[in-house]
Motif scaffolding. Structure first.
Motif, PDB file in Angstrom:
ATOM      1  N   VAL A 103     -14.097  -2.698  -4.122  1.00 27.00           N
ATOM      2  CA  VAL A 103     -14.178  -2.241  -2.735  1.00 27.00           C
ATOM      3  C   VAL A 103     -13.526  -3.311  -1.863  1.00 27.00           C
ATOM      4  N   VAL A 104     -12.436  -2.937  -1.199  1.00 28.14           N
ATOM      5  CA  VAL A 104     -11.629  -3.899  -0.454  1.00 28.14           C
ATOM      6  C   VAL A 104     -11.592  -3.499   1.018  1.00 28.14           C
ATOM      7  N   HIS A 105     -11.942  -4.433   1.885  1.00 31.23           N
ATOM      8  CA  HIS A 105     -11.875  -4.220   3.338  1.00 31.23           C
ATOM      9  C   HIS A 105     -10.657  -4.970   3.866  1.00 31.23           C
ATOM     10  N   VAL A 106      -9.688  -4.238   4.409  1.00 30.32           N
ATOM     11  CA  VAL A 106      -8.435  -4.827   4.868  1.00 30.32           C
ATOM     12  C   VAL A 106      -8.424  -4.906   6.392  1.00 30.32           C
ATOM     13  N   MET A 107      -8.121  -6.114   6.905  1.00 31.14           N
ATOM     14  CA  MET A 107      -8.080  -6.350   8.344  1.00 31.14           C
ATOM     15  C   MET A 107      -6.672  -6.075   8.909  1.00 31.14           C
ATOM     16  N   PRO A 108      -6.530  -5.967  10.218  1.00 31.14           N
ATOM     17  CA  PRO A 108      -5.230  -5.648  10.824  1.00 31.14           C
ATOM     18  C   PRO A 108      -4.115  -6.622  10.476  1.00 31.14           C
ATOM     19  N   ASP A 109      -4.449  -7.898  10.208  1.00 30.03           N
ATOM     20  CA  ASP A 109      -3.419  -8.886   9.875  1.00 30.03           C
ATOM     21  C   ASP A 109      -3.071  -8.905   8.389  1.00 30.03           C
ATOM     22  N   GLY A 110      -3.689  -8.002   7.608  1.00 31.75           N
ATOM     23  CA  GLY A 110      -3.393  -7.927   6.191  1.00 31.75           C
ATOM     24  C   GLY A 110      -4.376  -8.688   5.315  1.00 31.75           C
ATOM     25  N   ASP A 111      -5.176  -9.587   5.902  1.00 34.44           N
ATOM     26  CA  ASP A 111      -6.187 -10.292   5.119  1.00 34.44           C
ATOM     27  C   ASP A 111      -7.258  -9.300   4.659  1.00 34.44           C
ATOM     28  N   ALA A 155       3.172  -8.408   7.664  1.00 31.65           N
ATOM     29  CA  ALA A 155       2.179  -8.083   6.640  1.00 31.65           C
ATOM     30  C   ALA A 155       1.383  -6.846   7.041  1.00 31.65           C
ATOM     31  N   VAL A 156       1.237  -5.927   6.105  1.00 28.85           N
ATOM     32  CA  VAL A 156       0.470  -4.703   6.304  1.00 28.85           C
ATOM     33  C   VAL A 156      -0.822  -4.741   5.493  1.00 28.85           C
ATOM     34  N   ASP A 157      -0.712  -5.209   4.251  1.00 26.83           N
ATOM     35  CA  ASP A 157      -1.858  -5.220   3.346  1.00 26.83           C
ATOM     36  C   ASP A 157      -1.608  -6.265   2.260  1.00 26.83           C
ATOM     37  N   ALA A 158      -2.468  -7.269   2.194  1.00 30.55           N
ATOM     38  CA  ALA A 158      -2.289  -8.354   1.214  1.00 30.55           C
ATOM     39  C   ALA A 158      -2.967  -8.054  -0.117  1.00 30.55           C
ATOM     40  N   THR A 159      -3.553  -6.863  -0.257  1.00 36.24           N
ATOM     41  CA  THR A 159      -4.228  -6.512  -1.503  1.00 36.24           C
ATOM     42  C   THR A 159      -3.270  -6.633  -2.697  1.00 36.24           C
ATOM     43  N   GLY A 160      -3.651  -7.416  -3.686  1.00 33.23           N
ATOM     44  CA  GLY A 160      -2.849  -7.558  -4.889  1.00 33.23           C
ATOM     45  C   GLY A 160      -1.676  -8.503  -4.771  1.00 33.23           C
ATOM     46  N   ALA A 161      -1.490  -9.129  -3.607  1.00 35.29           N
ATOM     47  CA  ALA A 161      -0.320  -9.998  -3.417  1.00 35.29           C
ATOM     48  C   ALA A 161      -0.338 -11.189  -4.381  1.00 35.29           C
ATOM     49  N   GLY A 162      -1.525 -11.750  -4.613  1.00 32.31           N
ATOM     50  CA  GLY A 162      -1.631 -12.865  -5.551  1.00 32.31           C
ATOM     51  C   GLY A 162      -1.281 -12.441  -6.967  1.00 32.31           C
ATOM     52  N   ASP A 163      -1.691 -11.231  -7.355  1.00 40.14           N
ATOM     53  CA  ASP A 163      -1.371 -10.716  -8.684  1.00 40.14           C
ATOM     54  C   ASP A 163       0.124 -10.424  -8.807  1.00 40.14           C
ATOM     55  N   SER A 164       0.716  -9.921  -7.737  1.00 39.19           N
ATOM     56  CA  SER A 164       2.154  -9.689  -7.710  1.00 39.19           C
ATOM     57  C   SER A 164       2.909 -11.006  -7.887  1.00 39.19           C
ATOM     58  N   PHE A 165       2.431 -12.047  -7.215  1.00 38.10           N
ATOM     59  CA  PHE A 165       3.020 -13.388  -7.328  1.00 38.10           C
ATOM     60  C   PHE A 165       2.989 -13.850  -8.786  1.00 38.10           C
ATOM     61  N   ILE A 166       1.837 -13.685  -9.432  1.00 34.55           N
ATOM     62  CA  ILE A 166       1.680 -14.144 -10.817  1.00 34.55           C
ATOM     63  C   ILE A 166       2.609 -13.383 -11.752  1.00 34.55           C
ATOM     64  N   THR A 168       5.529  -7.220  -1.423  1.00 34.51           N
ATOM     65  CA  THR A 168       4.261  -6.529  -1.690  1.00 34.51           C
ATOM     66  C   THR A 168       3.418  -6.375  -0.427  1.00 34.51           C
ATOM     67  N   VAL A 169       3.314  -7.421   0.386  1.00 33.88           N
ATOM     68  CA  VAL A 169       2.409  -7.370   1.548  1.00 33.88           C
ATOM     69  C   VAL A 169       2.947  -6.497   2.678  1.00 33.88           C
ATOM     70  N   THR A 170       4.194  -6.052   2.574  1.00 32.79           N
ATOM     71  CA  THR A 170       4.747  -5.191   3.620  1.00 32.79           C
ATOM     72  C   THR A 170       4.420  -3.722   3.394  1.00 32.79           C
ATOM     73  N   LYS A 171       3.722  -3.435   2.280  1.00 32.21           N
ATOM     74  CA  LYS A 171       3.379  -2.050   1.955  1.00 32.21           C
ATOM     75  C   LYS A 171       1.883  -1.923   1.720  1.00 32.21           C
ATOM     76  N   GLU A 172       1.365  -0.729   1.899  1.00 36.50           N
ATOM     77  CA  GLU A 172      -0.059  -0.492   1.707  1.00 36.50           C
ATOM     78  C   GLU A 172      -0.395  -0.310   0.237  1.00 36.50           C
ATOM     79  N   GLY A 173      -1.652  -0.646  -0.102  1.00 36.94           N
ATOM     80  CA  GLY A 173      -2.148  -0.414  -1.447  1.00 36.94           C
ATOM     81  C   GLY A 173      -1.888  -1.584  -2.368  1.00 36.94           C
ATOM     82  N   GLY A 174      -2.206  -1.369  -3.670  1.00 31.54           N
ATOM     83  CA  GLY A 174      -2.061  -2.420  -4.653  1.00 31.54           C
ATOM     84  C   GLY A 174      -0.803  -2.241  -5.481  1.00 31.54           C
ATOM     85  N   GLN A 175      -0.954  -1.710  -6.688  1.00 30.83           N
ATOM     86  CA  GLN A 175       0.155  -1.635  -7.641  1.00 30.83           C
ATOM     87  C   GLN A 175       1.350  -0.833  -7.115  1.00 30.83           C
TER      88      GLN A 175
END
Length: 310
Positions: free
Chosen positions: A96-104, A244-255, A282-289
């Motif tokens: 369960v992920v809560h995304v803020m307006p700045d992408g965090d 940035a729109v959504d940082a979800t998964g950005a760290g995994d994308s980096f890896i 990755t962070v310029t788009k919504e969602g994860g994968q």
């Protein structure tokens, strides 16, 4: 590096992403702006990014005997991941992920089938590691399984990548057997017992961690960038300036991108710049994968040269 095969052993979670202006206060009911559902889990995310960049990638993990599990396996298969070794047992892990307006974001996971993985399961797939260049691990599966894998394959002709997330205390002998350690600033602070407020702080912590681990330490700093430390080299790499729109998964994308670059024998400097560029997309788009860029997005001409980014 002769083999480019990647085996990711880790979590598969079905994500429920809530976009909202802020987190509610205790006892408050807050109205969110939007709900997005999709595949996630650190293991599955990292496998998806590796595969989308063209690496032969096998995912091992467990999903539940439910529609969420079917969706997770189907998504990875569509991205080109070999999912034939994923087992079905119990109920699927959830995020369960809560995304803020700045992408965090703020993230909570439900363990589910991820914590039903055993060392016996690992022994059953031992043949996969005969032709593997990278084993990729995170900490959303049982601790004893992660330790077992690292100890068993520490002397094998492959690289062990550990994303110590969520952060756990790691035995000295286990950490020393890790070839590539990737953590964010919160996880690095946990491991070192020292706060990180700047890139310089991260660099100092990285230099401390490199004495405890195998060869490369990467500390990601979100929208600020990242640092890398080896026994002979260290540097800071600022994040690319994007909306940035959504940082979800950005760290995994980096890896995933970092592993791809290593597999292509890029220099450490080039690996960091490439991973920084991929995660910025990755962070310029919504969602994860679904937000992870593909090989064609990065190399539109089909020529796989190291990408030099500012």
């Amino acid at each position: 590096m002769e083999s480019k095969n990647v085996v990711v052993i880790g979590s598969l979670n079905y994500d429920i992403i809530v976009k909202q202006q802020r987190m509610p206060n205790k006892g408050e009911t807050f109205v969110a702006d939007e709900l997005i559902q999709g595949p996630g889990g650190k293991g599955a995310n990292q496998a998806a990014q590796c595969a989308k960049l063209g690496l032969p990638t096998i995912m091992f993990g467990k999903v539940g005997v439910d529609r969420f599990g079917e969706a997770l396996v189907g998504s990875l298969t569509a991205f080109g991941v070999n999912t034939s070794y994923i087992k079905k047992q119990g109920s699927t892990g959830m995020g369960v992920v809560h995304v803020m307006p700045d992408g965090d974001y703020y993230s909570t996971i439900v363990k589910g089938a991820n914590h039903l993985i055993t060392v016996n399961d690992i022994d059953e797939i031992a043949h996969l590691f005969d032709s593997t260049a990278f084993i990729v691990l995170q900490q959303e599966i049982p601790e004893e399984v992660v330790e077992y894998i690292i100890d068993k394959y520490k002397n094998a002709n492959l690289k062990i990548v550990l994303n110590n997330a969520p952060a756990r205390n790691i035995k000295e002998t286990i950490l020393k057997s890790v070839d590539i350690l990737v953590v964010n600033e919160t996880e690095a602070s946990f491991m070192s017992g020292r706060p990180i407020h700047s890139a310089n702080d991260a660099m100092n912590v990285g230099k401390e961690l490199i004495t405890q681990t195998g060869g490369i330490v990467v500390i990601t700093l979100g929208k600020e960038g990242s640092v890398v430390v080896t026994e002979s080299y260290s540097d800071f790499f600022p994040a690319e300036k994007v909306q940035a729109v959504d940082a979800t998964g950005a760290g995994d994308s980096f890896i995933g991108a970092f592993i791809y670059a290593l597999s292509q024998d890029f220099s450490i400097d080039q690996c960091m710049k490439f991973a920084t560029h991929v995660s910025a997309i990755t962070v310029t788009k919504e969602g994860g994968q679904d937000s992870f860029p593909s090989k064609g997005d990065i190399f539109p001409t089909g020529v796989e040269n190291p990408v030099t980014m500012n």
